[in-house]
Design an enzyme around this catalytic site. Structure first.
Site, mmCIF file in Angstrom:
data_model
loop_
_atom_site.group_PDB
_atom_site.id
_atom_site.type_symbol
_atom_site.label_atom_id
_atom_site.label_comp_id
_atom_site.label_asym_id
_atom_site.label_seq_id
_atom_site.Cartn_x
_atom_site.Cartn_y
_atom_site.Cartn_z
ATOM 1 N N ARG A 262 0.817 -1.235 0.000
ATOM 2 C CA ARG A 262 0.000 0.000 0.000
ATOM 3 C C ARG A 262 0.841 1.272 0.000
ATOM 4 N NH1 ARG A 262 -2.761 -3.029 4.001
ATOM 5 N NH2 ARG A 262 -4.477 -4.190 3.048
ATOM 6 N N LYS B 101 1.716 11.320 -11.596
ATOM 7 C CA LYS B 101 0.829 10.413 -12.325
ATOM 8 C C LYS B 101 1.598 9.133 -12.639
ATOM 9 C CE LYS B 101 -1.900 12.146 -15.675
ATOM 10 N NZ LYS B 101 -2.381 13.136 -16.689
ATOM 11 N N GLU C 244 7.517 18.575 -26.019
ATOM 12 C CA GLU C 244 6.869 18.908 -24.742
ATOM 13 C C GLU C 244 7.471 20.186 -24.162
ATOM 14 O OE1 GLU C 244 4.250 17.119 -23.769
ATOM 15 O OE2 GLU C 244 4.519 15.105 -24.609
ATOM 16 N N LYS D 297 5.759 22.887 -14.624
ATOM 17 C CA LYS D 297 4.904 21.737 -14.313
ATOM 18 C C LYS D 297 4.624 21.659 -12.818
ATOM 19 C CE LYS D 297 3.495 17.106 -15.149
ATOM 20 N NZ LYS D 297 3.550 15.894 -15.967
ATOM 21 N N GLU E 283 -5.603 16.669 -11.337
ATOM 22 C CA GLU E 283 -6.077 16.971 -12.687
ATOM 23 C C GLU E 283 -7.581 17.183 -12.767
ATOM 24 O OE1 GLU E 283 -4.450 14.311 -15.584
ATOM 25 O OE2 GLU E 283 -4.679 15.798 -17.160
ATOM 26 N N ARG F 275 -4.484 21.646 -14.691
ATOM 27 C CA ARG F 275 -3.490 20.698 -15.177
ATOM 28 C C ARG F 275 -3.828 20.228 -16.583
ATOM 29 N NH1 ARG F 275 -0.808 15.973 -11.367
ATOM 30 N NH2 ARG F 275 0.556 15.099 -12.956
ATOM 31 N N ASN G 113 -2.309 19.457 -21.828
ATOM 32 C CA ASN G 113 -2.671 18.628 -22.972
ATOM 33 C C ASN G 113 -2.746 19.396 -24.289
ATOM 34 O OD1 ASN G 113 -2.874 16.097 -21.668
ATOM 35 N ND2 ASN G 113 -4.771 16.797 -20.708
ATOM 36 N N HIS H 265 -2.515 17.585 -27.609
ATOM 37 C CA HIS H 265 -2.569 16.146 -27.347
ATOM 38 C C HIS H 265 -3.805 15.464 -27.927
ATOM 39 C CE1 HIS H 265 0.955 16.758 -24.922
ATOM 40 N NE2 HIS H 265 0.954 15.506 -24.498
ATOM 41 N N HIS I 132 -3.092 12.511 -30.233
ATOM 42 C CA HIS I 132 -3.579 11.149 -30.003
ATOM 43 C C HIS I 132 -4.269 10.593 -31.243
ATOM 44 C CE1 HIS I 132 -3.623 11.671 -25.343
ATOM 45 N NE2 HIS I 132 -2.456 11.241 -25.792
ATOM 46 N N HIS J 173 5.333 9.819 -29.501
ATOM 47 C CA HIS J 173 4.327 10.690 -28.897
ATOM 48 C C HIS J 173 4.656 12.169 -29.132
ATOM 49 C CE1 HIS J 173 1.594 12.280 -25.850
ATOM 50 N NE2 HIS J 173 2.617 12.866 -25.264
HETATM 51 N N1 LIG Z 1 3.233 10.112 -15.851
HETATM 52 C C1 LIG Z 1 3.105 11.159 -16.649
HETATM 53 O O1 LIG Z 1 2.724 12.256 -16.218
HETATM 54 C C2 LIG Z 1 3.451 11.012 -18.114
HETATM 55 C C3 LIG Z 1 3.540 12.136 -18.934
HETATM 56 C C4 LIG Z 1 3.923 11.940 -20.248
HETATM 57 C C5 LIG Z 1 4.187 10.663 -20.724
HETATM 58 N N2 LIG Z 1 4.069 9.598 -19.901
HETATM 59 C C6 LIG Z 1 4.360 8.246 -20.376
HETATM 60 O O2 LIG Z 1 5.742 8.166 -20.695
HETATM 61 C C7 LIG Z 1 5.927 7.142 -21.655
HETATM 62 C C8 LIG Z 1 6.863 7.637 -22.714
HETATM 63 O O3 LIG Z 1 8.103 7.969 -22.098
HETATM 64 P P1 LIG Z 1 9.440 8.113 -22.950
HETATM 65 O O4 LIG Z 1 9.158 8.991 -24.093
HETATM 66 O O5 LIG Z 1 10.480 8.451 -21.990
HETATM 67 O O6 LIG Z 1 9.613 6.653 -23.579
HETATM 68 P P2 LIG Z 1 10.421 5.357 -23.073
HETATM 69 O O7 LIG Z 1 10.401 5.260 -21.613
HETATM 70 O O8 LIG Z 1 9.855 4.209 -23.824
HETATM 71 O O9 LIG Z 1 11.913 5.655 -23.553
HETATM 72 C C9 LIG Z 1 12.174 5.777 -24.920
HETATM 73 C C10 LIG Z 1 13.295 4.844 -25.370
HETATM 74 O O10 LIG Z 1 14.529 5.375 -24.928
HETATM 75 C C11 LIG Z 1 15.292 4.408 -24.206
HETATM 76 N N3 LIG Z 1 16.085 5.168 -23.259
HETATM 77 C C12 LIG Z 1 15.649 5.819 -22.172
HETATM 78 N N4 LIG Z 1 16.629 6.542 -21.633
HETATM 79 C C13 LIG Z 1 17.739 6.323 -22.386
HETATM 80 C C14 LIG Z 1 19.046 6.820 -22.344
HETATM 81 N N5 LIG Z 1 19.419 7.731 -21.439
HETATM 82 N N6 LIG Z 1 19.927 6.352 -23.247
HETATM 83 C C15 LIG Z 1 19.533 5.482 -24.204
HETATM 84 N N7 LIG Z 1 18.282 5.027 -24.319
HETATM 85 C C16 LIG Z 1 17.388 5.441 -23.413
HETATM 86 C C17 LIG Z 1 14.243 3.507 -23.639
HETATM 87 O O11 LIG Z 1 14.774 2.245 -23.311
HETATM 88 C C18 LIG Z 1 13.232 3.452 -24.767
HETATM 89 O O12 LIG Z 1 13.641 2.519 -25.720
HETATM 90 C C19 LIG Z 1 4.562 6.758 -22.160
HETATM 91 O O13 LIG Z 1 4.206 5.506 -21.633
HETATM 92 C C20 LIG Z 1 3.649 7.850 -21.620
HETATM 93 O O14 LIG Z 1 2.336 7.396 -21.354
HETATM 94 C C21 LIG Z 1 3.705 9.748 -18.609
HETATM 95 ZN ZN LIG Z 2 2.715 14.470 -23.893
#
Ligand SMILES: NC(=O)c1ccc[n+]([C@@H]2O[C@H](COP(=O)([O-])OP(=O)(O)OC[C@H]3O[C@@H](n4cnc5c(N)ncnc54)[C@H](O)[C@@H]3O)[C@@H](O)[C@H]2O)c1
Ligand SMILES: [Zn+2]
Ligand SMILES: NC(=O)c1ccc[n+]([C@@H]2O[C@H](COP(=O)([O-])OP(=O)(O)OC[C@H]3O[C@@H](n4cnc5c(N)ncnc54)[C@H](O)[C@@H]3O)[C@@H](O)[C@H]2O)c1
Ligand SMILES: [Zn+2]
Lengths: 362, 362
Positions: free
Chosen positions: A120, A142, A184, A226, A236, A240, A244, A247, A251, A264
């Site tokens: 938990r 999030k 972003e 942020k 949100e 917040r 988007n 977005h 999407h 993305h």
């Molecule tokens: N929680 C939130 O508020 C929030 C906001 C935006 C996006 N997200 C989520 O984030 C995700 C996307 O994140 P992302 O764009 O970081 O993608 P990701 O985590 O898939 O990373 C992208 C690629 O880069 C590689 N990688 C990461 N760091 C590296 C580094 N330093 N050197 C070499 N390779 C590296 C990873 O292994 C992966 O293949 C989605 O699932 C999305 O829903 C969450």
């Molecule tokens: Zn985004």
């Protein structure tokens, strides 16, 4: 090193930003001698950074375990979560343990949800290693995993106790991922902060080239923007939502192409342009400002036009399915001016189509 | 109808207790016309109560879906959680939907965790149908599922928006389950409330016979006692631990026999006697009071002696593994007197063995 504080009363936490932080024991405060830590990462990232993080934590006297989940959005699932729980239980981690997410948004989201759920809730530290994760997903609490029937459908609002951003980790990140993160970054300027947008216009090529001090300032500014909005609206329900911008259009692109074809951030880049064009059609944003956004996006080596063959009309069914649709009205984030966003449901389908058409191949 | 309020500031909620509440639309406040509801239950309980709950909600104008998970503790898993998420997504439930848990502690724990997690949290109503769930698991916001390597290892603190207790549902509950619930009832008196303990001594046979007004009073009193401790200590960092009287001993019995052989309440009954005997050995509880607890437990048709052949020494390894063991010290909940409990780590193994021996078959 720069610092930002996320102000959430008893759940406030610091974000530290600097080149080389992973190798400095002090970055990991408040971890100390005897603390048990479970690092969650994937093989791609572990290859570069697991040894550094582990040995620095061991210097502090922490007991360090790790668990790797396969690389990719398609592993952001309940099954990966279960892998983490199994590792925690097999290594006898209890309520006093700490999970460290070492990776991009995928790792951060899964590991954060695991931390929220294990017994938990246990302590959680984010070490984001993509630009997107550094400016966006690691801040704000999030967490989520996907379900075959919907992205990010299962999760929690759960804040880390600290975020450690080492800008040098971006050196191993594929260029295309850096650009996706810049989408972003540009978004923050467009929504909240004209001065930052202007700073970006001056420094975009340094960012693309991973100049460390430009990155530090840029990431700090994004985290601050942020953090401010999260402090105002943790779960949100209001403000917040402005994050988007672009977005809903984005999407539509991602879903149309199938997730994973465009990144993305690439889809958001074009989506922002479409939102900007719509803001212009509504008489708010000047033509000149639409151009400025387009130019900045192009300089960040991001796409500025819809994917091959995707027509404006094809966006609509996806946009209507978006969760920001409330009681049958399409709700969009638009710009009053550069640096000032708002939510509206006062747009017609025809206006949306006209805006998209401007960034469609004929 | 009786009522108890759980006071947790903006997360406060009412518990309504009465015979026949399930058939009364007003019980389901604040649900109203047009609200979407997902009832989570199991086939055993659905057979008796799903039609009543559904039709009463439909009277109110709610849109009602349901999902059943198989009956039993062994289905309190991530897989059952996934079944619930799939049902929610297939039926297009969004952030405004409400999950209703209709069942015992297993259903309440799984459905509550699903509500905490679906789209990062949707509204949740508890309709507990076992005595244990009515006096214990439905109040206080602890939700969880099990992991093959540990019980209740994955979950959230998540409060319902209301709890609806229909005492008539106990008429279909197996007698042995009623008695198991009475063990937790007796526990509240022993820990917190001598006057309630005395009331129980007067009314135990009415409770065993499911006299509705005795049940209403009894459940109200237990919910009030639990609500008070939860209000003081929502996330179990202090006082709330007192609710574990008899549970460290009880878990040893449950684990030794394999989960499911003795009911939890049966093991807790014997565990309470052992804790009482230990309190007597320490010079706190009178011999007379140990007898009073033993008598009440026997009248509730609960066991008053360790399972066949289980020796005092066999308790210890399980007790040491209990999560209430902090930094190598066995931490136990004991009684200063009837109605007053405290936490201690000042007991020797020999004292523990002597206490257990008193309730062991020779
Ligand atoms: N929680 C939130 O508020 C929030 C906001 C935006 C996006 N997200 C989520 O984030 C995700 C996307 O994140 P992302 O764009 O970081 O993608 P990701 O985590 O898939 O990373 C992208 C690629 O880069 C590689 N990688 C990461 N760091 C590296 C580094 N330093 N050197 C070499 N390779 C590296 C990873 O292994 C992966 O293949 C989605 O699932 C999305 O829903 C969450
Ligand atoms: Zn985004
Ligand atoms: N969340 C908490 O704070 C908390 C506290 C205590 C226990 N628990 C959990 O509660 C669970 C045990 O709950 P339980 O004792 O209610 O067991 P349970 O939910 O398994 O119910 C016992 C049996 O009675 C049946 N049943 C339930 N209501 C019935 C009715 N009205 N008529 C006929 N049959 C009925 C069930 O189908 C089941 O077979 C455990 O998983 C335990 O971990 C949680
Ligand atoms: Zn119990």
């Amino acid at each position: 090193m720069l610092q930002v504080n996320v102000e959430l009363k008893e759940r406030s936490y610091p974000i530290s930003i600097g080149a080389g932080l992973l190798a400095e024991p002090v970055s990991y405060h408040p971890l100390k001698q005897g603390d048990k830590v479970m690092i969650v990462s994937n093989p791609t990232i572990a290859e570069h950074y697991l040894a550094t993080v582990t040995s620095t934590l061991e210097t502090l006297g922490c007991v360090v375990d790790f668990v790797l989940i396969p690389d990719g959005e398609k592993y952001k699932t309940l099954s990966s979560l279960d892998l983490i729980f199994t590792a925690l239980l097999e290594k006898n981690h209890n309520r006093d343990s700490t999970i460290i997410a070492l990776g991009g948004g995928v790792i951060g989201d899964v590991a954060g949800y695991a931390a929220a759920s294990y017994q938990r809730g246990i302590r959680f530290i984010q070490i984001p290693t993509t630009l997107l994760a550094q400016v966006d997903s690691s801040v704000g609490g999030k967490t989520a995993v996907n379900h075959p029937l919907g992205k990010n459908m299962i999760g929690a609002f759960y804040q880390p106790i600290s975020v450690i951003i080492d800008t040098e980790t971006l050196k191993t990140l594929p260029k295309r991922e850096v650009s996706a993160g810049l989408a972003e970054v540009i978004k923050y300027g467009a929504i909240f902060d004209l001065a930052f947008f202007e700073w970006l216009e001056q420094h975009i090529s340094e960012l693309v080239q991973l100049d460390q001090s430009a990155l530090e300032y840029c990431i700090q500014r994004c985290c601050q923007l942020k953090a401010d909005v999260v402090a105002r609206d943790e779960t949100e329900k209001g403000d917040r939502a402005l994050l988007n911008l672009g977005h809903t259009f984005g999407h539509a692109i991602e879903t149309h192409l199938g997730y994973g074809n465009w990144l993305h951030g690439e889809a958001v880049a074009v989506g922002m342009l479409e939102a900007a064009a719509l803001s212009h059609i509504l008489g708010d944003l000047s033509e000149q400002d639409v151009f400025r956004i387009e130019k900045l996006i192009a300089q960040a080596t991001l796409p500025t036009i819809s994917p091959d063959g995707m027509q404006p009309e094809e966006y609509l069914p996806y946009m209507w399915r978006d969760k920001k649709v409330l009681s049958g009205q399409l709700r969009l984030i638009l710009l009053k001016s550069l640096g000032s966003a708002y939510v509206t449901s006062q747009v017609t389908e025809q206006q949306v189509i006209d805006a998209i058409r401007r960034f469609t191949q004929q």
